[in-house]
Design an enzyme around this catalytic site. Structure first.
Site, PDB file in Angstrom:
ATOM      1  N   ASP A 227      -9.692 -16.499 -15.926  1.00 21.24           N
ATOM      2  CA  ASP A 227     -10.475 -16.984 -14.794  1.00 21.24           C
ATOM      3  C   ASP A 227     -11.547 -17.980 -15.249  1.00 21.24           C
ATOM      4  O   ASP A 227     -12.294 -17.698 -16.189  1.00 21.24           O
ATOM      5  CB  ASP A 227     -11.145 -15.762 -14.146  1.00 21.24           C
ATOM      6  CG  ASP A 227     -11.731 -16.071 -12.788  1.00 21.24           C
ATOM      7  OD1 ASP A 227     -10.965 -16.469 -11.899  1.00 21.24           O
ATOM      8  OD2 ASP A 227     -12.955 -15.903 -12.608  1.00 21.24           O
TER       9      ASP A 227
ATOM     10  N   GLU B  30      -7.475 -20.861 -15.991  1.00 22.74           N
ATOM     11  CA  GLU B  30      -7.750 -21.496 -14.710  1.00 22.74           C
ATOM     12  C   GLU B  30      -8.853 -22.501 -14.975  1.00 22.74           C
ATOM     13  O   GLU B  30      -9.951 -22.131 -15.383  1.00 22.74           O
ATOM     14  CB  GLU B  30      -8.198 -20.459 -13.680  1.00 22.74           C
ATOM     15  CG  GLU B  30      -8.277 -21.061 -12.302  1.00 22.74           C
ATOM     16  CD  GLU B  30      -9.448 -20.544 -11.513  1.00 22.74           C
ATOM     17  OE1 GLU B  30      -9.444 -20.693 -10.293  1.00 22.74           O
ATOM     18  OE2 GLU B  30     -10.390 -20.000 -12.106  1.00 22.74           O
TER      19      GLU B  30
ATOM     20  N   ASP C  11      -4.066   3.899   2.879  1.00 24.38           N
ATOM     21  CA  ASP C  11      -5.491   3.596   3.146  1.00 24.38           C
ATOM     22  C   ASP C  11      -5.721   2.142   3.549  1.00 24.38           C
ATOM     23  O   ASP C  11      -6.853   1.702   3.721  1.00 24.38           O
ATOM     24  CB  ASP C  11      -6.359   3.967   1.929  1.00 24.38           C
ATOM     25  CG  ASP C  11      -6.088   3.073   0.722  1.00 24.38           C
ATOM     26  OD1 ASP C  11      -5.175   2.216   0.784  1.00 24.38           O
ATOM     27  OD2 ASP C  11      -6.786   3.233  -0.297  1.00 24.38           O
TER      28      ASP C  11
ATOM     29  N   ASP D  41       0.851  -1.191   0.000  1.00 22.79           N
ATOM     30  CA  ASP D  41       0.000   0.000   0.000  1.00 22.79           C
ATOM     31  C   ASP D  41       0.890   1.246   0.000  1.00 22.79           C
ATOM     32  O   ASP D  41       1.712   1.416   0.898  1.00 22.79           O
ATOM     33  CB  ASP D  41      -0.887  -0.047   1.255  1.00 22.79           C
ATOM     34  CG  ASP D  41      -1.662   1.248   1.455  1.00 22.79           C
ATOM     35  OD1 ASP D  41      -1.881   1.966   0.466  1.00 22.79           O
ATOM     36  OD2 ASP D  41      -2.051   1.522   2.618  1.00 22.79           O
TER      37      ASP D  41
ATOM     38  N   ASP E 202      -1.840  -1.158  -3.713  1.00 22.24           N
ATOM     39  CA  ASP E 202      -2.164  -0.403  -4.922  1.00 22.24           C
ATOM     40  C   ASP E 202      -1.050  -0.525  -5.962  1.00 22.24           C
ATOM     41  O   ASP E 202       0.005  -1.124  -5.702  1.00 22.24           O
ATOM     42  CB  ASP E 202      -2.452   1.074  -4.578  1.00 22.24           C
ATOM     43  CG  ASP E 202      -1.383   1.666  -3.672  1.00 22.24           C
ATOM     44  OD1 ASP E 202      -0.195   1.351  -3.897  1.00 22.24           O
ATOM     45  OD2 ASP E 202      -1.722   2.428  -2.742  1.00 22.24           O
TER      46      ASP E 202
HETATM   47  O1  TEU Z   1     -11.752 -19.237  -8.881  1.00 19.22           O
HETATM   48  C1  TEU Z   1     -12.593 -20.266  -9.242  1.00 19.22           C
HETATM   49  C2  TEU Z   1     -12.370 -21.580  -8.587  1.00 19.22           C
HETATM   50  O2  TEU Z   1     -12.548 -22.569  -9.246  1.00 19.22           O
HETATM   51  C3  TEU Z   1     -12.032 -21.757  -7.180  1.00 19.22           C
HETATM   52  O3  TEU Z   1     -10.724 -21.861  -6.855  1.00 19.22           O
HETATM   53  C4  TEU Z   1     -12.889 -20.942  -6.264  1.00 19.22           C
HETATM   54  O4  TEU Z   1     -12.298 -19.732  -5.935  1.00 19.22           O
HETATM   55  C5  TEU Z   1     -13.157 -21.650  -4.978  1.00 19.22           C
HETATM   56  O5  TEU Z   1     -13.563 -22.919  -5.256  1.00 19.22           O
HETATM   57  C6  TEU Z   1     -14.255 -20.922  -4.241  1.00 19.22           C
HETATM   58  O6  TEU Z   1     -14.202 -21.292  -2.910  1.00 19.22           O
HETATM   59  C7  TEU Z   1     -11.715 -18.078  -9.637  1.00 19.22           C
HETATM   60  C8  TEU Z   1     -10.884 -17.029  -8.940  1.00 19.22           C
HETATM   61  O7  TEU Z   1      -9.576 -17.479  -8.856  1.00 19.22           O
HETATM   62  C9  TEU Z   1     -11.503 -16.717  -7.623  1.00 19.22           C
HETATM   63  O8  TEU Z   1     -10.742 -15.855  -6.851  1.00 19.22           O
HETATM   64  C10 TEU Z   1     -12.872 -16.134  -7.889  1.00 19.22           C
HETATM   65  O9  TEU Z   1     -13.544 -15.980  -6.678  1.00 19.22           O
HETATM   66  C11 TEU Z   1     -13.702 -17.024  -8.793  1.00 19.22           C
HETATM   67  O10 TEU Z   1     -12.987 -17.538  -9.900  1.00 19.22           O
HETATM   68  C12 TEU Z   1     -14.833 -16.223  -9.391  1.00 19.22           C
HETATM   69  O11 TEU Z   1     -14.309 -15.272 -10.266  1.00 19.22           O
END
Ligand code: TEU
Length: 558
Positions: free
Chosen positions: A234, A288, A55, A51, A59
């Site tokens: 994601d 992911e 705050d 940070d 950042d």
């Molecule tokens: O995560 C999706 C995911 O499959 C998991 O690891 C999930 O966070 C976990 O099962 C929930 O308890 C991705 C992101 O990495 C995560 O931070 C987000 O919350 C999620 O997608 C939604 O965007």
């Protein structure tokens, strides 16, 4: 055959063999060389890194101020978790505007300064692409929910659900949300349900609508044109929904992510994305891949299919984790962990590329989960052991901030200690309904909660670990920061930090650790993990041993 014909044929054959051999000569051990295969990636969770404003929230200028630290660590790609405008229902994974910076993180000019600083140091930046869903405060959703005839209505997934004889409404199907409760919410304005695999404030986009896809490609180009080098995508296998959205069977309800993931149109969407965007830049993509098996991994990353470069397959990181909704950690053994790497090396071909990781912002800390953090000596040894694995196994290594210090889980006690919506919703669904006793729930989440990895970076032994000059960091600093922090580790030649610097250097400068073959020398051994990485005449032997023969969450140590 005349002499002339002989020469012509021979020359043609020679030319053919040269043409055929040319690409082969460029391959390394059968792999096409790529910068992202040679990368060591470091993930930054911007809220928790540094940070600069006082705050209590990390950042972008804070990150810029630590670029020399990252350069000295030796990593060459930075993955920045979402930095976009967001109401923060899920800490930035709920995006309100894909082209704006989160106000608390700074401005677009701060972003440009950060990117320039990264490039000056010969590193690259990849950003988070969160396009399975948006925030419900995104302009598209505000339009979409306003009327059934709005041009943005089909940007999201709306259904009327069921109405009983007495007028009671129930959702279209039995899909559970990742964050507890139904994945459908009834929106009073138009009296229809919208789908959200995650929070109520994270409506899923309708990828079946070509206009949605065009918007996504356009925002991807916006950031690539700015100079980012690619995306961590994601929950990308969730973008294609199951055909007809039928109820999950009782078997599927034990693991909804695998039922949701890899829908019928996924290859088509990913190839289109590659054609329209990714193939036009020198970028990398890492998806992911929640709910994805090893066989599905192979097809997602096969370079002949033009879908993704790499994915995060969760086989290793979820070892010991219970099925969806359960709250019991399962015992696991070293041979089980080893078999994951072994099977990956057998199933994935020279056309595929793997990732290696044991941590991220959704997982508890490595040392507390896979190692032993009960004493300082064991903590340091286990941190070194697991980082050695991550940096010498097959695939691009992904490190998470604080791993290089051997940071540990936080001593969570009460539900009030948590920030994460996943934990708070689960508490309501499981404890407040009387299904699970509070003590059991709290004992379980303390071990697996995502907030374990989201506590602020421990830079030094000053107040709040030097993370903020403000009095109130957004999430409490781990009380062990006086012993575990970067400044202290800088001065200790045997620290995890100094070990990591040496290991990263070794990894980056040793092609055998990048492109070499992997062989597990004794897959069944209960407390030794010994493997080789070989490239031509060069062969490296890595031996890691566990002190005890326990099969538990705390098994392997050096
Ligand atoms: O995560 C999706 C995911 O499959 C998991 O690891 C999930 O966070 C976990 O099962 C929930 O308890 C991705 C992101 O990495 C995560 O931070 C987000 O919350 C999620 O997608 C939604 O965007």
């Amino acid at each position: 055959m005349s002499l002339r014909t002989f020469f012509r044929t021979t020359i043609a054959a020679a030319l053919l063999s040269v043409a055929g051999a040319a690409p082969a000569q460029q391959l390394i051990n059968g792999y096409e060389p790529k910068w992202w295969k040679e990368a060591v990636v470091y993930q930054i969770y911007p809220r928790s890194f540094k940070d600069s404003s006082g705050d209590g929230i990390g950042d972008l200028p804070g990150i810029t101020s630590k670029l020399d630290y990252l350069q000295k660590l030796g990593v060459n790609v930075i993955w920045l978790s979402p930095h976009f405008d967001s109401p923060n229902a899920d800490n930035g994974y709920d995006i309100r505007d894909y082209r704006k910076i989160m106000t608390k993180f700074g401005t677009m000019s701060d972003f440009d300064t950060l990117l320039a600083g990264i490039k000056q140091r010969h590193m690259r930046l990849i950003i988070d692409l969160v396009v399975n869903h948006t925030s419900d405060e995104h302009r598209w959703f505000m339009e979409s929910r306003s009327s059934k005839t709005n041009p943005y209505r089909d940007f999201y997934i709306w259904q009327s659900g069921h109405t009983a004889a007495d007028g009671t409404r129930t959702p279209p199907n039995n899909y559970p949300s990742y964050f507890s409760g139904s994945a459908w919410t009834l929106d009073p304005k138009t009296d229809e349900y919208y789908l959200h695999y995650f929070a109520v404030k994270q409506p899923d986009l309708n990828w079946g609508n070509p206009k949605v896809r065009e918007e996504v490609y356009s925002l991807m180009r916006f950031w690539l044109d700015k100079g980012v080098s690619g995306f961590r995508m994601d929950v990308i296998p969730l973008i294609s929904k199951p055909t007809g959205l039928p109820d999950l069977t009782s078997e599927q309800l034990k693991n909804p992510p695998s039922a949701y993931a890899n829908g019928p149109h996924l290859p088509e969407y990913l190839r289109e994305m590659d054609r329209e965007v990714l193939s036009r830049y020198d970028d990398m993509s890492v998806g992911e891949a929640t709910g994805t098996t090893l066989a599905q991994t192979a097809s997602l990353v096969d370079d002949r299919r033009h879908e993704l470069n790499m994915i995060f397959n969760f086989d290793a990181i979820r070892l010991g984790r219970p099925e969806f909704g359960d709250t019991e950690i399962k015992a696991w053994s070293l041979p089980e962990l080893k078999s994951i790497y072994d099977s990956h090396s057998r199933v994935l071909t020279k056309h595929d590329w793997d990732t290696v990781f044991l941590s991220n912002h959704d997982s508890p800390r490595i040392v507390s989960t896979f190692g032993d953090d009960s004493s300082s000596a064991m903590r340091v040894l286990s941190a070194k052991l697991f980082e050695t694995m991550v940096l010498t196994l097959r695939g691009t290594p992904f490190l998470y901030e604080g791993d290089e210090l051997g940071m540990t889980n936080y001593p969570f006690k009460t539900i009030a200690d948590y920030d994460d919506i996943a934990v708070k919703n689960a508490y309501k669904a499981q404890v407040e309904t009387g299904k699970v006793p509070a003590a059991n729930f709290l004992a379980y989440v303390a071990k697996i909660a995502r907030d374990n990895s989201r506590t602020p970076m421990q830079w030094d032994s000053s107040a709040n670990a030097g993370f903020t000059t403000g009095a109130h960091p957004w999430l409490a600093v781990n009380p062990n920061y006086k012993q575990i922090n970067a400044a202290q580790e800088e001065t200790d030649p045997d620290s995890v930090l100094n070990y990591m610097r040496a290991m990263i250097k070794l990894r980056v400068h040793t092609p055998a650790f990048v492109y070499g073959d992997f062989e597990d020398l004794d897959p069944q051994h209960p407390h030794v993990f010994a493997y080789t990485r070989s490239l031509g005449a060069e062969k490296y032997l890595v031996v890691e041993t566990s002190a005890q023969a326990r099969s538990s969450m705390r098994s392997p140590t050096v």
